[in-house]
Design a protein around this motif. Structure first.
Motif, PDB file in Angstrom:
ATOM      1  N   SER A   1       0.838  -1.196   0.000  1.00 20.26           N
ATOM      2  CA  SER A   1       0.000   0.000   0.000  1.00 20.26           C
ATOM      3  C   SER A   1       0.874   1.247   0.000  1.00 20.26           C
ATOM      4  CB  SER A   1      -0.903   0.005   1.239  1.00 20.26           C
ATOM      5  OG  SER A   1      -0.116   0.169   2.411  1.00 20.26           O
ATOM      6  N   SER A   2       0.254   2.390  -0.237  1.00 18.49           N
ATOM      7  CA  SER A   2       1.016   3.644  -0.214  1.00 18.49           C
ATOM      8  C   SER A   2       1.545   3.922   1.191  1.00 18.49           C
ATOM      9  CB  SER A   2       0.140   4.802  -0.704  1.00 18.49           C
ATOM     10  OG  SER A   2      -0.991   4.966   0.124  1.00 18.49           O
ATOM     11  N   VAL A   3       0.804   3.487   2.220  1.00 19.79           N
ATOM     12  CA  VAL A   3       1.270   3.671   3.594  1.00 19.79           C
ATOM     13  C   VAL A   3       2.549   2.879   3.823  1.00 19.79           C
ATOM     14  CG1 VAL A   3       0.740   3.230   6.019  1.00 19.79           C
ATOM     15  CG2 VAL A   3      -1.018   4.162   4.510  1.00 19.79           C
ATOM     16  N   GLY A   4       2.545   1.592   3.417  1.00 17.10           N
ATOM     17  CA  GLY A   4       3.729   0.761   3.580  1.00 17.10           C
ATOM     18  C   GLY A   4       4.923   1.291   2.819  1.00 17.10           C
ATOM     19  N   MET A   5       4.672   1.818   1.632  1.00 21.91           N
ATOM     20  CA  MET A   5       5.770   2.359   0.822  1.00 21.91           C
ATOM     21  C   MET A   5       6.369   3.603   1.467  1.00 21.91           C
ATOM     22  SD  MET A   5       4.182   1.829  -3.007  1.00 21.91           S
ATOM     23  CE  MET A   5       3.746   0.187  -3.591  1.00 21.91           C
ATOM     24  N   ARG A   6       5.518   4.456   2.051  1.00 25.24           N
ATOM     25  CA  ARG A   6       6.037   5.649   2.723  1.00 25.24           C
ATOM     26  C   ARG A   6       6.836   5.260   3.959  1.00 25.24           C
ATOM     27  NH1 ARG A   6       0.844   7.798   1.570  1.00 25.24           N
ATOM     28  NH2 ARG A   6       0.183   7.526   3.728  1.00 25.24           N
ATOM     29  N   LEU A   7       6.363   4.272   4.688  1.00 24.27           N
ATOM     30  CA  LEU A   7       7.095   3.812   5.865  1.00 24.27           C
ATOM     31  C   LEU A   7       8.437   3.210   5.470  1.00 24.27           C
ATOM     32  CD1 LEU A   7       4.143   2.187   7.828  1.00 24.27           C
ATOM     33  CD2 LEU A   7       5.429   4.219   8.510  1.00 24.27           C
TER      34      LEU A   7
ATOM     35  N   GLN B   1      10.200   4.139   3.125  1.00 25.12           N
ATOM     36  CA  GLN B   1      11.073   5.242   2.735  1.00 25.12           C
ATOM     37  C   GLN B   1      11.502   6.093   3.938  1.00 25.12           C
ATOM     38  OE1 GLN B   1       8.693   7.239  -0.194  1.00 25.12           O
ATOM     39  NE2 GLN B   1       8.937   5.625  -1.725  1.00 25.12           N
ATOM     40  N   GLY B   2      11.113   5.674   5.139  1.00 23.24           N
ATOM     41  CA  GLY B   2      11.578   6.373   6.336  1.00 23.24           C
ATOM     42  C   GLY B   2      10.591   7.326   6.955  1.00 23.24           C
ATOM     43  N   ALA B   3       9.303   7.234   6.582  1.00 24.47           N
ATOM     44  CA  ALA B   3       8.325   8.186   7.115  1.00 24.47           C
ATOM     45  C   ALA B   3       8.142   8.053   8.623  1.00 24.47           C
ATOM     46  CB  ALA B   3       6.979   7.990   6.415  1.00 24.47           C
ATOM     47  N   ALA B   4       8.453   6.883   9.187  1.00 24.01           N
ATOM     48  CA  ALA B   4       8.270   6.677  10.626  1.00 24.01           C
ATOM     49  C   ALA B   4       9.400   7.272  11.451  1.00 24.01           C
ATOM     50  CB  ALA B   4       8.144   5.177  10.927  1.00 24.01           C
ATOM     51  N   GLY B   5      10.480   7.665  10.804  1.00 26.11           N
ATOM     52  CA  GLY B   5      11.606   8.219  11.541  1.00 26.11           C
ATOM     53  C   GLY B   5      12.263   7.181  12.433  1.00 26.11           C
ATOM     54  N   ASP B   6      12.440   7.526  13.707  1.00 25.29           N
ATOM     55  CA  ASP B   6      13.071   6.606  14.657  1.00 25.29           C
ATOM     56  C   ASP B   6      12.061   5.711  15.370  1.00 25.29           C
ATOM     57  OD1 ASP B   6      15.580   7.646  14.086  1.00 25.29           O
ATOM     58  OD2 ASP B   6      15.409   9.207  15.617  1.00 25.29           O
ATOM     59  N   ALA B   7      10.798   5.767  14.955  1.00 28.85           N
ATOM     60  CA  ALA B   7       9.759   4.954  15.596  1.00 28.85           C
ATOM     61  C   ALA B   7       9.526   3.671  14.798  1.00 28.85           C
ATOM     62  CB  ALA B   7       8.471   5.756  15.710  1.00 28.85           C
ATOM     63  N   TRP B   8       8.766   2.755  15.409  1.00 30.07           N
ATOM     64  CA  TRP B   8       8.435   1.504  14.718  1.00 30.07           C
ATOM     65  C   TRP B   8       6.960   1.208  14.911  1.00 30.07           C
ATOM     66  CZ3 TRP B   8      12.482   1.318  18.452  1.00 30.07           C
ATOM     67  CH2 TRP B   8      13.768   1.361  17.904  1.00 30.07           C
ATOM     68  N   LEU B   9       6.387   0.546  13.920  1.00 30.96           N
ATOM     69  CA  LEU B   9       5.083  -0.041  14.090  1.00 30.96           C
ATOM     70  C   LEU B   9       5.251  -1.371  14.813  1.00 30.96           C
ATOM     71  CD1 LEU B   9       4.307   2.076  11.892  1.00 30.96           C
ATOM     72  CD2 LEU B   9       2.730   0.362  10.975  1.00 30.96           C
ATOM     73  N   ILE B  10       4.199  -1.806  15.489  1.00 25.48           N
ATOM     74  CA  ILE B  10       4.208  -3.081  16.192  1.00 25.48           C
ATOM     75  C   ILE B  10       3.257  -4.026  15.464  1.00 25.48           C
ATOM     76  CG2 ILE B  10       3.652  -4.289  18.331  1.00 25.48           C
ATOM     77  CD1 ILE B  10       6.122  -2.598  18.548  1.00 25.48           C
ATOM     78  N   GLY B  11       3.780  -5.156  15.009  1.00 22.93           N
ATOM     79  CA  GLY B  11       2.945  -6.129  14.313  1.00 22.93           C
ATOM     80  C   GLY B  11       3.029  -7.493  14.960  1.00 22.93           C
ATOM     81  N   ASP B  12       1.998  -8.320  14.755  1.00 20.82           N
ATOM     82  CA  ASP B  12       2.036  -9.665  15.312  1.00 20.82           C
ATOM     83  C   ASP B  12       2.842 -10.579  14.399  1.00 20.82           C
ATOM     84  OD1 ASP B  12       0.396 -10.483  13.182  1.00 20.82           O
ATOM     85  OD2 ASP B  12      -1.428 -10.128  14.340  1.00 20.82           O
ATOM     86  N   LYS B  13       2.803 -11.873  14.701  1.00 19.47           N
ATOM     87  CA  LYS B  13       3.632 -12.828  13.963  1.00 19.47           C
ATOM     88  C   LYS B  13       3.191 -13.003  12.515  1.00 19.47           C
ATOM     89  CE  LYS B  13       4.925 -15.547  18.028  1.00 19.47           C
ATOM     90  NZ  LYS B  13       4.845 -16.859  18.705  1.00 19.47           N
ATOM     91  N   GLY B  14       2.029 -12.474  12.176  1.00 23.34           N
ATOM     92  CA  GLY B  14       1.559 -12.586  10.808  1.00 23.34           C
ATOM     93  C   GLY B  14       2.189 -11.579   9.863  1.00 23.34           C
ATOM     94  N   TYR B  15       2.967 -10.643  10.391  1.00 22.38           N
ATOM     95  CA  TYR B  15       3.603  -9.625   9.566  1.00 22.38           C
ATOM     96  C   TYR B  15       5.085  -9.923   9.393  1.00 22.38           C
ATOM     97  CZ  TYR B  15      -0.571  -6.753   9.966  1.00 22.38           C
ATOM     98  OH  TYR B  15      -1.853  -6.289   9.890  1.00 22.38           O
ATOM     99  N   ALA B  16       5.633  -9.451   8.308  1.00 25.02           N
ATOM    100  CA  ALA B  16       7.057  -9.621   8.046  1.00 25.02           C
ATOM    101  C   ALA B  16       7.841  -8.498   8.727  1.00 25.02           C
ATOM    102  CB  ALA B  16       7.323  -9.602   6.537  1.00 25.02           C
ATOM    103  N   VAL B  17       8.901  -8.857   9.434  1.00 25.73           N
ATOM    104  CA  VAL B  17       9.718  -7.866  10.113  1.00 25.73           C
ATOM    105  C   VAL B  17      10.349  -6.922   9.096  1.00 25.73           C
ATOM    106  CG1 VAL B  17      11.793  -9.318  10.090  1.00 25.73           C
ATOM    107  CG2 VAL B  17      11.543  -7.541  11.835  1.00 25.73           C
ATOM    108  N   ALA B  18      10.475  -5.651   9.458  1.00 25.95           N
ATOM    109  CA  ALA B  18      11.091  -4.648   8.581  1.00 25.95           C
ATOM    110  C   ALA B  18      11.765  -3.616   9.470  1.00 25.95           C
ATOM    111  CB  ALA B  18      10.035  -3.990   7.693  1.00 25.95           C
ATOM    112  N   THR B  19      12.523  -2.718   8.861  1.00 21.46           N
ATOM    113  CA  THR B  19      13.197  -1.687   9.656  1.00 21.46           C
ATOM    114  C   THR B  19      12.200  -0.758  10.331  1.00 21.46           C
ATOM    115  OG1 THR B  19      13.375  -0.350   7.646  1.00 21.46           O
ATOM    116  CG2 THR B  19      15.284  -1.713   8.235  1.00 21.46           C
ATOM    117  N   TRP B  20      10.972  -0.717   9.834  1.00 24.04           N
ATOM    118  CA  TRP B  20       9.937   0.150  10.398  1.00 24.04           C
ATOM    119  C   TRP B  20       8.824  -0.645  11.090  1.00 24.04           C
ATOM    120  CZ3 TRP B  20       5.437  -1.157   7.881  1.00 24.04           C
ATOM    121  CH2 TRP B  20       5.582  -1.748   6.616  1.00 24.04           C
ATOM    122  N   LEU B  21       8.954  -1.964  11.112  1.00 30.07           N
ATOM    123  CA  LEU B  21       7.915  -2.821  11.684  1.00 30.07           C
ATOM    124  C   LEU B  21       8.560  -3.934  12.505  1.00 30.07           C
ATOM    125  CD1 LEU B  21       4.950  -3.792  11.894  1.00 30.07           C
ATOM    126  CD2 LEU B  21       5.311  -5.028   9.756  1.00 30.07           C
TER     127      LEU B  21
END
Length: 206
Positions: A66-72, A74-94
């Motif tokens: 999604s456009s949200v995932g693409m912005r994240l 690209q660094g839109a979250a800055g030094d923060a992270w989203l929190i996802g359960d085991k169903g999501y793939a780990v990323a630098t922003w998640l």
């Protein structure tokens, strides 16, 4: 068993007489007009849409493409992270929990992750209890995605107003339990090496 609720398009309710409006919404016409005017900016805001298979696609796939995932990404979250359960793939922003924590640090990381995510789960649970149309227990919103987005945003806006003014949740309804974590990881869940490296750095802090 609770009978499934079906939501259908209705005519403009402002065309009803004053007595019908008051019986239906417990508010006079002028209050309803003011409420709709106040909510209109929120209901007409640009929202993100993702025509990638709808409900038939995994949440992780929808988010990443999604456009949200693409912005994240690209660094839109800055030094923060989203929190996802085991169903999501780990990323630098998640950040996601480990499937098989082995060390004490990994277990503490997972425990901290679960506690943090529980805050969000409880907030969403309260929203669903107040507005059953958002929960599968209350039926299904049989509308086009754009209209479902507007209904959801209206429920969120009204829920926030109710929370600020201390309006209690409906009696006799319990908060839904947290969703079960999937047993199997999504495809590519462990493929993001930068995300895995960052998660290892976080685990080392425990």
């Amino acid at each position: 068993m609770r009978r499934e609720r079906i939501f259908r398009d209705r005519a403009n309710f402002f065309e009803e007489d004053d007595q019908s409006l008051r019986c239906r919404f417990r508010l006079p016409r002028h209050c309803l007009v003011e409420l709709c005017d106040a909510l209109e900016p929120e209901l007409t805001r640009q929202t993100n849409s993702c025509p990638l298979g709808g409900g038939g696609s995994h949440d992780s796939f929808i988010l990443q493409n999604s456009s949200v995932g693409m912005r994240l990404a690209q660094g839109a979250a800055g030094d923060a992270w989203l929190i996802g359960d085991k169903g999501y793939a780990v990323a630098t922003w998640l950040m996601t929990p480990l499937f098989t924590p082995e060390t004490q640090q990994e277990r503490e990381y997972n425990d901290c992750h679960v506690r943090t995510r529980a805050v969000v789960e409880r907030a969403i649970g309260r929203l669903k209890v107040r507005w059953l149309c958002l929960d599968t227990a209350g039926g299904t919103l049989l509308y086009k995605p754009d209209k479902v987005c507007k209904i959801t945003m209206a429920c969120c806006a009204l829920h926030n107003i109710a929370e600020r003014h201390g309006v209690p949740l409906p009696e006799g309804l319990a908060l839904p339990p947290p969703a079960d974590m999937p047993v199997d990881p999504p495809i590519g869940a462990e493929a993001n090496r930068p995300g895995l490296a960052l998660r290892r750095q976080l685990i080392a802090r425990f």
